[in-house]
Design a protein around this motif. Structure first.
Motif, PDB file in Angstrom:
ATOM      1  N   TRP A  46       1.064  -1.717   0.232  1.00 46.22           N
ATOM      2  CA  TRP A  46      -0.224  -0.152   0.003  1.00 46.22           C
ATOM      3  C   TRP A  46       0.589   1.335  -0.144  1.00 46.22           C
ATOM      4  O   TRP A  46       0.223   2.565   0.166  1.00 46.22           O
ATOM      5  N   ALA A  47       2.043   0.873  -0.029  1.00 47.12           N
ATOM      6  CA  ALA A  47       2.461   2.550   0.327  1.00 47.12           C
ATOM      7  C   ALA A  47       2.852   3.411  -0.618  1.00 47.12           C
ATOM      8  O   ALA A  47       2.040   3.210  -1.892  1.00 47.12           O
ATOM      9  N   ASP A  48       2.373   4.106   0.004  1.00 48.97           N
ATOM     10  CA  ASP A  48       1.910   5.885  -1.080  1.00 48.97           C
ATOM     11  C   ASP A  48       0.801   5.900  -1.647  1.00 48.97           C
ATOM     12  O   ASP A  48       0.529   6.660  -2.450  1.00 48.97           O
ATOM     13  N   ALA A  49      -0.543   4.728  -1.325  1.00 49.57           N
ATOM     14  CA  ALA A  49      -1.613   4.787  -1.979  1.00 49.57           C
ATOM     15  C   ALA A  49      -2.323   6.374  -1.460  1.00 49.57           C
ATOM     16  O   ALA A  49      -2.516   6.203   0.018  1.00 49.57           O
ATOM     17  N   PRO A  50      -3.191   6.485  -2.584  1.00 49.89           N
ATOM     18  CA  PRO A  50      -4.651   7.190  -2.220  1.00 49.89           C
ATOM     19  C   PRO A  50      -4.987   6.369  -0.977  1.00 49.89           C
ATOM     20  O   PRO A  50      -5.505   7.486   0.304  1.00 49.89           O
ATOM     21  N   GLN A  51      -5.812   5.519  -0.719  1.00 49.32           N
ATOM     22  CA  GLN A  51      -6.146   4.862   0.121  1.00 49.32           C
ATOM     23  C   GLN A  51      -6.514   3.240  -0.436  1.00 49.32           C
ATOM     24  O   GLN A  51      -5.644   3.044  -1.249  1.00 49.32           O
ATOM     25  N   TRP A  52      -6.216   2.579   0.713  1.00 50.99           N
ATOM     26  CA  TRP A  52      -6.532   1.259   0.993  1.00 50.99           C
ATOM     27  C   TRP A  52      -7.178   0.361   1.398  1.00 50.99           C
ATOM     28  O   TRP A  52      -7.779   0.891   2.704  1.00 50.99           O
ATOM     29  N   ARG A  53      -8.400  -0.401   1.165  1.00 46.46           N
ATOM     30  CA  ARG A  53      -9.463  -0.702   0.892  1.00 46.46           C
ATOM     31  C   ARG A  53      -9.296  -2.896   1.053  1.00 46.46           C
ATOM     32  O   ARG A  53      -9.359  -3.208   0.291  1.00 46.46           O
ATOM     33  N   VAL A  54      -9.317  -2.732   2.277  1.00 47.96           N
ATOM     34  CA  VAL A  54      -9.066  -4.643   2.556  1.00 47.96           C
ATOM     35  C   VAL A  54     -11.101  -5.159   2.638  1.00 47.96           C
ATOM     36  O   VAL A  54     -11.841  -5.053   3.265  1.00 47.96           O
ATOM     37  N   ASP A  75       3.627   2.449   9.671  1.00 48.31           N
ATOM     38  CA  ASP A  75       3.577   3.296   8.382  1.00 48.31           C
ATOM     39  C   ASP A  75       4.227   4.558   7.579  1.00 48.31           C
ATOM     40  O   ASP A  75       2.939   5.202   7.290  1.00 48.31           O
ATOM     41  N   ALA A  76       5.036   4.823   7.491  1.00 45.43           N
ATOM     42  CA  ALA A  76       5.634   6.421   7.280  1.00 45.43           C
ATOM     43  C   ALA A  76       4.843   6.173   5.648  1.00 45.43           C
ATOM     44  O   ALA A  76       4.091   7.528   5.605  1.00 45.43           O
ATOM     45  N   ILE A  81      -6.453   6.941   3.536  1.00 43.57           N
ATOM     46  CA  ILE A  81      -7.303   6.875   4.064  1.00 43.57           C
ATOM     47  C   ILE A  81      -7.184   5.138   4.477  1.00 43.57           C
ATOM     48  O   ILE A  81      -7.524   4.999   3.109  1.00 43.57           O
ATOM     49  N   LEU A  82      -7.528   4.431   5.218  1.00 37.41           N
ATOM     50  CA  LEU A  82      -7.633   3.052   5.539  1.00 37.41           C
ATOM     51  C   LEU A  82      -8.774   2.381   5.358  1.00 37.41           C
ATOM     52  O   LEU A  82      -9.635   2.782   6.208  1.00 37.41           O
ATOM     53  N   HIS A  83      -9.610   1.475   4.496  1.00 43.11           N
ATOM     54  CA  HIS A  83     -10.792   1.159   4.011  1.00 43.11           C
ATOM     55  C   HIS A  83     -10.367  -0.064   5.279  1.00 43.11           C
ATOM     56  O   HIS A  83     -10.150  -1.220   4.378  1.00 43.11           O
ATOM     57  N   PHE A  84     -11.886  -0.334   5.933  1.00 50.46           N
ATOM     58  CA  PHE A  84     -11.458  -2.110   6.258  1.00 50.46           C
ATOM     59  C   PHE A  84     -12.919  -2.489   6.385  1.00 50.46           C
ATOM     60  O   PHE A  84     -13.979  -2.113   7.000  1.00 50.46           O
ATOM     61  N   VAL A  85     -14.107  -3.402   5.569  1.00 54.05           N
ATOM     62  CA  VAL A  85     -14.823  -3.815   5.558  1.00 54.05           C
ATOM     63  C   VAL A  85     -14.390  -5.414   5.252  1.00 54.05           C
ATOM     64  O   VAL A  85     -13.982  -6.232   5.404  1.00 54.05           O
ATOM     65  N   SER A  86     -15.653  -5.961   6.961  1.00 60.00           N
ATOM     66  CA  SER A  86     -15.691  -6.519   7.878  1.00 60.00           C
ATOM     67  C   SER A  86     -16.593  -7.617   7.709  1.00 60.00           C
ATOM     68  O   SER A  86     -18.210  -7.239   7.546  1.00 60.00           O
ATOM     69  N   VAL A  87     -17.134  -8.957   7.743  1.00 61.62           N
ATOM     70  CA  VAL A  87     -18.813  -9.543   7.670  1.00 61.62           C
ATOM     71  C   VAL A  87     -18.755 -10.473   9.050  1.00 61.62           C
ATOM     72  O   VAL A  87     -17.861 -11.337   9.505  1.00 61.62           O
TER      73      VAL A  87
END
Length: 633
Positions: A46-54, A75-76, A81-87
Motif C-alpha cells: 500500500w506504499a504511498d497509495a491514496p487509499q487501501w481497501r481490505v 508505516d511512514a 485512508i484505510l478502509h476495512f470492510v468485514s462481515v
C-alpha cells in the motif's frame, strides 16, 4: 454460557455454536501478521497509495483489523485512508475484544478504541471511524452472502478470507460467497487465508483467483496466498460511476457554511482536497445551523423503516466526529441520552431488536432514565442511549478548522458555469469570480434552489422558545432531553457572548432550556411570532407538564429564535449530481430538514465515498434512497 464465545482452560476463545476455536494456539496476532498481512504483501503493497481497501469475511475478535490498523499506524508510507470492510454474523462482546487484545501491549490502545465504539450492532451496516476518520471500519452484521450483496461493489485491494473451519461453517466458504467476493476484485487483488482445504481452492480457481500454498504458521504447515488475475477482461463498473469519480483530489468549492457544507468540506479535506467554503453571511453557521443547540436522537419505528435505519447510521457518524474533533463534552455537546414519550399503543420495538438483546441502543424506558428526565416512572416512553444535545455552531467550527479548508464569508454566489479549460467558475452578482474549482457542491439550504431548480426543495420555517433556568429550579429540571410531540432540552450551558442567545460576556454562565420547534413549509420568515411562541409553550405543557409549570412560574424571561431549514418532497436528504446526465458536474448535499445533526456527517461521507470509489457507509439500497437520481428513476 454464552452461545457466541467462551474462553477454554488454555485461554483460547472457543465458539459453542461452531465447536471451533477462533484462532490457533500460536496466537491471533501472529496469525494475522503471517497469514493475512504477509499473504497480501502488507504493508509494502500500500506504499504511498491514496487509499487501501481490505475486505474480510469473519471479523471474529477483530485481531486482523487491529493488526492491519497497527501496521498502518507504524508505516511512514501509509495510505491517506484505510478502509476495512468485514462481515460478522455473530458479534462477540466488547469485554471479549478487550480480553483478546490483553496479551498484546501494542494493540491495547487500539482495542480499547474499538471496544468503545462496539455498541448498537443490530443486523446491517455500521461505520466505525478512527484516527480522525482516516481509518474506517465498515462492520456488516449478518450472513456473508446477504451482507456482501447489500454493498455497492467497490474495488478491494486485499481479501482476507477468515472464519471458522469449512468443515463446520460451510456457508462461509461456499462457491456462492466466493462468486460474490469476485465482484469486489480488480485485476491484482491479493487474497489470503489460513485454510488450504481442497474445496476452497477448487471454488476459487474458476472465478479467476490464482492461489498457491505457502508456509503456514505452526502448528499449521500451510496457508493459502494468491491474486485475482482472471484470463478474461474484468467487467467494468457502470459508466455513471466512472463519470462521477475523480482520479485524484483537487480543489472543491462548497457553497454553504452550515452543517451540511462544513461536513462535506471536512470529509473531502480528510481525503486530500483543498476546499473553499463560500457563504453569503459573514460567518459560518448563520442560517438554520445557528440554532443555539439541538437534539440528536434516532427515529424508531416498529418495522425499522428506512428513516430509522438512516438515522442510526447518521448518529453513529456524527458521534464519531463529536468525540474526535476536540469538542468539549458538557460545553459543546453532551451524551445525555433522550427519553421519547409515546402512547402505549406505539410503544413497540422491532422484533429482531428484542432478539438481538444487548445490541439495542433503544429500549423501553425504565425508572432510572424517567427519573432523570423528571417524569413519573409509569410514563410510556423509549430511552435512546445514543442521543444528546449538540451546539451546531461549535460542530461547524470544528469541521471548518481543518488546515486544508478556507472559509470566505460575504461571498454570495449568483452563478456557476464551466471554466474555459477544466473545472467551474463561481461568480457573484457583479460577475466577479469568487472561486475556480475542479468540483462544486451546493449545500446552501433553501438557497440551493437557485442552482438546482429541478430538485423538489422546500423551505421550512421553524421557531423555538428558550429561556434561562432560574437558580431556584435549575437543579430540578430534567438532565435528559425529552421528546415526543416537540422536545425539551435543558441544563445546557450558554455561550458567553454568543450571538444566538445574546448572553452578556460578563455574566455568570447560565443554564438554558429550549423547546420547539414549529414546522411551517413554504415560509421563509425568521421573525419571532407570538402565535408560534404560544404554540411551543402549549406543546411543552403537554410534553412535560410539571416542569413547564415550574419554569414558566419562575417568571424568567422567555425568548424566541427562528430559522429556515430545507426539506425534500419525501423528507429525505439529497446527495448527488444536480443533473443526472452530468455526474461530474455540480453536486448537492442538502434537504437535511430538521435532522441536520443526524444526517450531515453521513451524507458528507456518502458524497466523498462516491467520488473516490470507496466502500459506502450504508447499504447500496439506502444510498440510492438518498441519491438525487432517485427523482428521475
Amino acid at each position: 454460557m454464552s452461545d457466541i464465545l467462551i474462553w477454554n482452560d488454555e485461554g483460547q476463545p472457543f465458539s459453542p455454536r461452531f465447536q471451533d476455536v477462533y484462532h490457533s494456539i500460536t496466537g491471533a496476532l501472529a496469525q494475522a501478521r503471517h497469514v493475512f498481512l504477509g499473504g497480501c504483501g502488507l504493508p509494502g503493497a500500500w506504499a504511498d497509495a491514496p487509499q487501501w481497501r481490505v475486505l474480510e469475511t469473519g471479523f471474529g475478535l477483530g485481531l486482523n483489523f487491529l493488526a492491519t490498523w497497527h501496521a498502518w499506524r507504524e508505516d511512514a508510507q501509509r495510505p491517506q485512508i484505510l478502509h476495512f470492510v468485514s462481515v460478522e454474523a455473530y458479534p462477540v462482546s466488547a469485554a471479549d475484544i478487550r480480553r483478546a487484545v490483553a496479551p498484546y501491549p501494542e494493540l491495547l490502545a487500539l482495542g480499547e478504541q474499538l471496544a468503545a465504539q462496539w455498541h448498537g450492532l443490530l443486523p446491517g451496516f455500521h461505520r466505525l471511524a478512527f484516527e480522525n476518520g482516516r481509518v474506517l471500519l465498515t462492520l456488516c452484521i449478518g450472513d456473508a452472502r446477504s451482507m456482501l450483496r447489500a454493498h455497492q461493489p467497490f474495488e478491494a485491494d486485499s481479501l482476507f478470507l477468515d472464519g471458522f473451519s469449512p468443515g463446520v461453517n460451510a456457508d462461509m466458504w461456499s462457491p456462492e460467497v466466493f462468486k460474490t467476493l469476485a465482484r469486489f476484485c480488480r485485476s491484482g487483488t491479493a487474497v489470503a487465508t489460513w485454510t488450504v482445504a481442497r474445496a476452497v481452492r477448487d471454488a476459487l480457481a474458476p472465478l479467476g483467483f490464482v492461489v498457491e500454498k505457502a508456509p503456514g504458521l505452526p502448528p499449521k504447515r500451510d496457508c493459502l496466498r494468491g491474486r485475482y488475475v482472471p484470463a478474461w477482461p474484468v467487467r467494468r463498473r457502470p459508466q455513471v460511476e466512472d463519470a462521477e469519480r475523480v482520479l485524484s483530489p483537487g480543489h472543491c468549492a462548497v457553497v454553504g457554511a452550515g452543517l451540511a457544507g462544513a461536513a462535506v468540506a471536512h470529509a473531502l479535506a480528510r481525503r486530500g482536497w483543498r476546499v473553499t467554503v463560500l457563504d453569503a453571511a459573514p460567518h459560518p453557521a448563520a442560517g438554520a445551523s445557528a440554532l443555539p443547540f439541538g437534539l440528536m436522537a434516532p427515529h424508531v419505528s416498529p418495522d425499522d423503516a428506512l428513516l430509522s435505519r438512516l438515522t442510526r447510521a447518521g448518529i453513529r457518524a456524527t458521534w464519531a466526529q463529536l468525540t474526535t474533533l476536540g469538542l468539549t463534552e458538557g460545553t459543546d455537546w453532551a451524551a445525555t441520552g433522550a427519553v421519547e414519550r409515546r402512547d402505549v399503543a406505539s410503544l413497540r420495538l422491532p422484533p429482531e431488536w428484542v432478539q438481538s438483546g444487548h445490541w439495542n441502543d433503544t429500549t423501553i424506558a425504565t425508572a432510572d432514565p424517567l427519573g432523570r428526565a423528571g417524569l413519573p416512572e409509569d410514563t410510556p416512553a423509549l430511552f435512546h442511549a445514543r442521543a444528546g444535545w449538540v451546539k451546531p455552531h461549535r460542530l461547524v467550527a470544528a469541521w471548518l478548522a481543518h488546515p486544508d479548508i478556507a472559509f470566505r464569508g460575504g461571498a454570495e454566489v449568483a452563478a456557476v458555469g464551466p471554466a474555459q479549460q477544466n473545472g467551474w467558475l463561481l461568480r457573484d452578482g457583479d460577475g466577479q469570480v469568487l472561486a475556480q474549482a475542479d468540483r462544486v457542491v451546493f449545500a446552501a439550504g433553501p438557497g440551493t434552489r437557485r442552482f438546482a431548480p429541478a430538485l423538489p426543495l422546500q423551505p421550512v420555517r421553524g421557531q423555538i422558545v428558550w429561556g434561562e433556568l432560574s437558580a431556584d429550579i435549575g437543579t430540578a429540571v430534567a438532565s435528559i432531553p425529552v421528546n415526543g410531540d416537540g422536545h425539551l432540552i435543558a441544563q445546557v450551558p450558554a455561550d458567553n457572548g454568543g450571538a444566538s442567545l445574546s448572553i452578556a460576556e460578563d455574566s455568570a454562565v447560565p443554564r438554558l432550556w429550549m423547546s420547539g420547534s414549529t414546522y411551517e413549509p413554504g415560509d421563509t420568515g425568521t421573525d419571532a411570532r407570538p402565535a408560534d411562541r404560544a404554540h411551543n409553550l402549549a406543546r411543552l405543557a403537554r410534553l412535560h407538564p410539571s416542569l413547564a409549570t415550574k419554569m414558566l412560574a419562575a417568571q424568567s424571561p422567555v425568548h424566541d429564535w427562528a430559522g429556515v431549514r430545507c426539506a425534500s418532497a419525501d423528507r429525505r436528504p439529497l446527495v448527488g449530481p444536480i443533473d443526472p446526465d452530468a455526474p461530474a458536474g455540480p453536486w448537492v448535499c442538502t434537504a437535511l430538514g430538521s435532522r441536520g445533526l443526524s444526517f450531515a456527517a453521513l451524507c458528507a461521507e456518502l458524497l466523498a465515498a462516491r467520488w473516490h470509489g470507496e466502500p459506502l457507509p450504508v447499504p447500496a439500497a439506502q444510498a440510492r434512497a438518498l441519491d438525487t437520481r432517485r427523482l428521475w428513476r
